[in-house]
Write a protein that holds these residues in place. Structure first.
Motif, mmCIF file in Angstrom:
data_model
loop_
_atom_site.group_PDB
_atom_site.id
_atom_site.type_symbol
_atom_site.label_atom_id
_atom_site.label_comp_id
_atom_site.label_asym_id
_atom_site.label_seq_id
_atom_site.Cartn_x
_atom_site.Cartn_y
_atom_site.Cartn_z
ATOM 1 N N LEU A 110 0.835 -1.203 0.000
ATOM 2 C CA LEU A 110 0.000 0.000 0.000
ATOM 3 C C LEU A 110 0.868 1.251 0.000
ATOM 4 O O LEU A 110 1.788 1.370 0.811
ATOM 5 C CB LEU A 110 -0.907 -0.006 1.249
ATOM 6 N N THR A 111 0.533 2.170 -0.899
ATOM 7 C CA THR A 111 1.193 3.478 -0.931
ATOM 8 C C THR A 111 0.149 4.548 -0.681
ATOM 9 O O THR A 111 -0.872 4.616 -1.379
ATOM 10 C CB THR A 111 1.884 3.716 -2.295
ATOM 11 N N LEU A 112 0.392 5.373 0.334
ATOM 12 C CA LEU A 112 -0.496 6.481 0.691
ATOM 13 C C LEU A 112 0.315 7.744 0.887
ATOM 14 O O LEU A 112 1.403 7.673 1.453
ATOM 15 C CB LEU A 112 -1.245 6.166 1.994
ATOM 16 N N PRO A 113 -0.231 8.868 0.451
ATOM 17 C CA PRO A 113 -1.382 9.014 -0.424
ATOM 18 C C PRO A 113 -1.147 8.303 -1.758
ATOM 19 O O PRO A 113 -0.008 7.979 -2.110
ATOM 20 C CB PRO A 113 -1.505 10.525 -0.636
ATOM 21 N N HIS A 114 -2.237 8.097 -2.486
ATOM 22 C CA HIS A 114 -2.113 7.417 -3.781
ATOM 23 C C HIS A 114 -1.091 8.165 -4.632
ATOM 24 O O HIS A 114 -1.173 9.389 -4.782
ATOM 25 C CB HIS A 114 -3.470 7.369 -4.488
ATOM 26 N N PRO A 115 -0.113 7.475 -5.191
ATOM 27 C CA PRO A 115 1.030 8.148 -5.820
ATOM 28 C C PRO A 115 0.743 8.919 -7.104
ATOM 29 O O PRO A 115 1.519 9.801 -7.468
ATOM 30 C CB PRO A 115 2.012 7.003 -6.090
ATOM 31 N N ARG A 116 -0.354 8.637 -7.792
ATOM 32 C CA ARG A 116 -0.623 9.326 -9.061
ATOM 33 C C ARG A 116 -1.921 10.123 -9.049
ATOM 34 O O ARG A 116 -2.320 10.662 -10.072
ATOM 35 C CB ARG A 116 -0.626 8.304 -10.210
ATOM 36 N N MET A 117 -2.567 10.219 -7.904
ATOM 37 C CA MET A 117 -3.870 10.894 -7.868
ATOM 38 C C MET A 117 -3.800 12.351 -8.314
ATOM 39 O O MET A 117 -4.738 12.860 -8.924
ATOM 40 C CB MET A 117 -4.509 10.775 -6.489
#
Length: 156
Positions: A110-117
């Motif tokens: 899981l990567t937070l915040p979403h890396p490409r949002m």
């Protein structure tokens, strides 16, 4: 209680209906509270192929941890026949954790915040419906949307 923003997308099958049902599945879970959803949008695929997507963002309160929420989202995706034959393949349902409180996570799962949002109008515009004043590390939603203005997106 934790606050999470979830990106929803579908471009296979009855996409609008699938998103509506996935929202019901989320709302019915005993650890999900006060779910609200943005308007639905139609968007052109970004970094992928296939038909246009139907997208939305949901804001929810949950007693789940970020990892437990991820597992719940994957379980719901699987109910709708989500397959992962290759990166960015068309999909019946895609549920992504965009933000989870102020958590920063760079684990293998899981990567937070979403890396490409911050690069995707199909996330930013529905997110703006729910939280117009939110500021991401890369800037305000208005600024980021201006940088994505070449991406095709329309309100359904």
């Amino acid at each position: 209680m934790n606050i999470a923003y979830i990106g929803l997308g579908s471009n296979l099958g009855e996409s609008r209906s699938i998103l509506q049902q996935a929202l019901v599945n989320l709302a019915d879970h005993p650890s999900i509270h006060q779910l609200e959803c943005s308007r639905f949008y139609r968007s052109s695929p970004v970094d992928s192929s296939g038909p246009d997507y139907v997208n939305a963002v949901a804001r929810l309160e949950t007693s789940l941890s970020s990892l437990a929420l991820l597992h719940l989202l994957q379980e719901i995706e699987n109910r709708y026949g989500r397959e992962r034959p290759y990166i960015n393949a068309p999909r019946t349902l895609d549920l992504d954790i965009l933000l989870f409180n102020d958590e920063i996570n760079h684990s293998a799962e899981l990567t937070l915040p979403h890396p490409r949002m911050h690069q995707r109008a199909f996330v930013l515009l529905p997110l703006q419906d729910l939280a117009p004043d939110i500021v991401l590390a890369q800037g305000t939603l208005d600024t980021l949307l201006e940088q994505c203005k070449d991406q095709g997106i329309e309100l359904l």
